[in-house]
Scaffold this motif. Structure first.
Motif, PDB file in Angstrom:
ATOM      1  N   ALA A  45      21.877  55.376 -29.239  1.00  6.95           N
ATOM      2  CA  ALA A  45      21.834  55.438 -27.778  1.00  6.95           C
ATOM      3  C   ALA A  45      22.551  56.673 -27.243  1.00  6.95           C
ATOM      4  O   ALA A  45      22.051  57.353 -26.335  1.00  6.95           O
ATOM      5  N   ASN A  46      23.708  56.988 -27.786  1.00  5.64           N
ATOM      6  CA  ASN A  46      24.487  58.129 -27.292  1.00  5.64           C
ATOM      7  C   ASN A  46      24.032  59.462 -27.869  1.00  5.64           C
ATOM      8  O   ASN A  46      24.488  60.520 -27.423  1.00  5.64           O
ATOM      9  N   SER A  47      23.125  59.421 -28.851  1.00  9.94           N
ATOM     10  CA  SER A  47      22.581  60.657 -29.410  1.00  9.94           C
ATOM     11  C   SER A  47      21.420  61.198 -28.584  1.00  9.94           C
ATOM     12  O   SER A  47      21.060  62.371 -28.709  1.00  9.94           O
ATOM     13  N   ARG A  48      20.825  60.346 -27.762  1.00 11.20           N
ATOM     14  CA  ARG A  48      19.654  60.767 -26.998  1.00 11.20           C
ATOM     15  C   ARG A  48      20.043  61.823 -25.956  1.00 11.20           C
ATOM     16  O   ARG A  48      21.182  61.842 -25.477  1.00 11.20           O
ATOM     17  N   PRO A  49      19.112  62.698 -25.578  1.00 13.59           N
ATOM     18  CA  PRO A  49      19.386  63.691 -24.527  1.00 13.59           C
ATOM     19  C   PRO A  49      19.729  63.001 -23.206  1.00 13.59           C
ATOM     20  O   PRO A  49      19.195  61.929 -22.896  1.00 13.59           O
ATOM     21  N   SER A  50      20.595  63.603 -22.417  1.00 14.86           N
ATOM     22  CA  SER A  50      21.057  62.995 -21.170  1.00 14.86           C
ATOM     23  C   SER A  50      19.940  62.815 -20.151  1.00 14.86           C
ATOM     24  O   SER A  50      20.063  61.993 -19.233  1.00 14.86           O
ATOM     25  N   VAL A  51      18.843  63.550 -20.319  1.00 14.95           N
ATOM     26  CA  VAL A  51      17.731  63.426 -19.385  1.00 14.95           C
ATOM     27  C   VAL A  51      17.052  62.060 -19.494  1.00 14.95           C
ATOM     28  O   VAL A  51      16.407  61.592 -18.553  1.00 14.95           O
ATOM     29  N   ILE A  52      17.217  61.389 -20.653  1.00 12.27           N
ATOM     30  CA  ILE A  52      16.651  60.044 -20.834  1.00 12.27           C
ATOM     31  C   ILE A  52      17.645  59.033 -20.271  1.00 12.27           C
ATOM     32  O   ILE A  52      18.638  58.690 -20.921  1.00 12.27           O
TER      33      ILE A  52
END
Length: 322
Positions: A36-43
């Motif tokens: 969850a925290n690895s995803r890009p902040s735009v998601i």
């Protein structure tokens, strides 16, 4: 006497199967904050939860169909009331209402979960998730009439929360330092543990199966989240869903969440929710290791102290329950 021995053997067999399912699921649960925290902040958490739920529904649809085919074949051979109940129990009006409630509830739970992961961090989130032990014991006692909670268990439940507090505030003992993400996650844990409690009651009555619950709840929550997303967000954010650079994060979380959730429900079908809630007590250790390696998160002495207190507390709660 033979009946008692047979019953004991069956209980031990179910306990063994529950432990195996719970242990395998530990790794998947440990990796959820990391993914969850690895995803890009735009998601954002909203669309991440929506697409993840739809992927989970896609994964479990063939399993749902295969299970129904297997149950129908079993009825042709043996007209067992238990098999008939598992096949058609979900169609009861009360269970349809319950599944609708689950769908609505789990339209909220994953959004809060991914939001709190971002705010609290992977390590703090993993530690806070251990509060599920307390809520599992509490709700199991209140709603399922499981074994009463002893004073020793209450003491170590309080100790568990103390460990969470030390780790998440880094030993400051200042309420102003308390992470809002941790508070959101505590509310979320209480909410999904409550739903799991009522779900287990239906498992025990053979009215629902884990596959049925995971598929129907994922389909409903995914549809609700996706259909309401553009009420709160601009239409052009649809590109986030279909961007091939982002889809790997949806796939990873969908697969991880599906497997670990299915194994959790299978664990609930074999053993009491109080025992099931403590099997995954080692997840903070695994999360801390991967969080440090993948995300570069700092693992402090206060995390270590808090983790030690939490694991000891869980052990004492289980020991007392036995």
């Amino acid at each position: 006497m033979q009946y008692i021995l047979l019953l004991t053997k069956m209980e031990n067999y179910n306990l063994k199967k529950g432990l195996i399912c719970g242990t395998i699921g530990v790794l998947g649960i440990s990796l959820q904050p990391i993914i969850a925290n690895s995803r890009p902040s735009v998601i954002d958490p909203y669309i991440f939860a929506a697409v993840t739920a739809l992927i989970m529904a896609t994964i479990f649809f063939p399993l749902f169909v295969l299970e129904r085919h297997k149950l129908k074949s079993s009825i042709d051979v043996n007209s067992d009331e238990k098999i008939y109940s598992l096949l058609n129990g979900w169609k009861k009006k009360t269970n349809l209402k319950f599944l609708a409630i689950i769908g609505i509830t789990f339209s909220i739970v994953p959004v809060l979960l991914f939001l709190s992961f971002n705010l609290a961090g992977a390590i703090n989130s993993s530690l806070t998730l251990k509060s599920e032990v307390f809520f599992a014991l509490l709700f199991g006692y209140i709603f399922l009439k499981e074994k009463s909670i002893s004073k020793v268990q209450l003491l170590f439940c309080a100790t568990l929360f103390f460990g969470v507090y030390i780790a998440t505030t880094q030993g400051s003992f200042n309420l102003l330092e308390f992470n809002i993400g941790v508070l959101i996650l505590l509310i979320d844990v209480a909410l999904f543990t409550l739903v799991h409690t009522f779900t287990k009651a239906r498992f025990d009555r053979n009215e629902l199966s884990p596959i049925q619950v995971v598929f129907i709840r994922s389909l409903l929550s995914g549809m609700i989240l996706f259909s309401t997303y553009f009420i709160f967000f601009p239409l052009d954010r649809i590109n986030i869903v279909f961007n091939p650079n982002y889809f790997i994060y949806y796939i990873l979380m969908g697969l991880d969440y599906s497997v670990s959730l299915f194994l959790w429900y299978k664990t609930l079908s074999y053993i009491q929710i109080g025992k099931a809630g403590v099997i995954n007590s080692v997840t903070p250790i695994i999360t801390a290791i991967f969080s440090w390696i993948i995300l570069g998160d700092l693992f402090t002495i206060f995390h270590l102290i808090g983790m030690g207190i939490i694991i000891i507390s869980i052990y004492m709660i289980i020991r007392e329950k036995k």
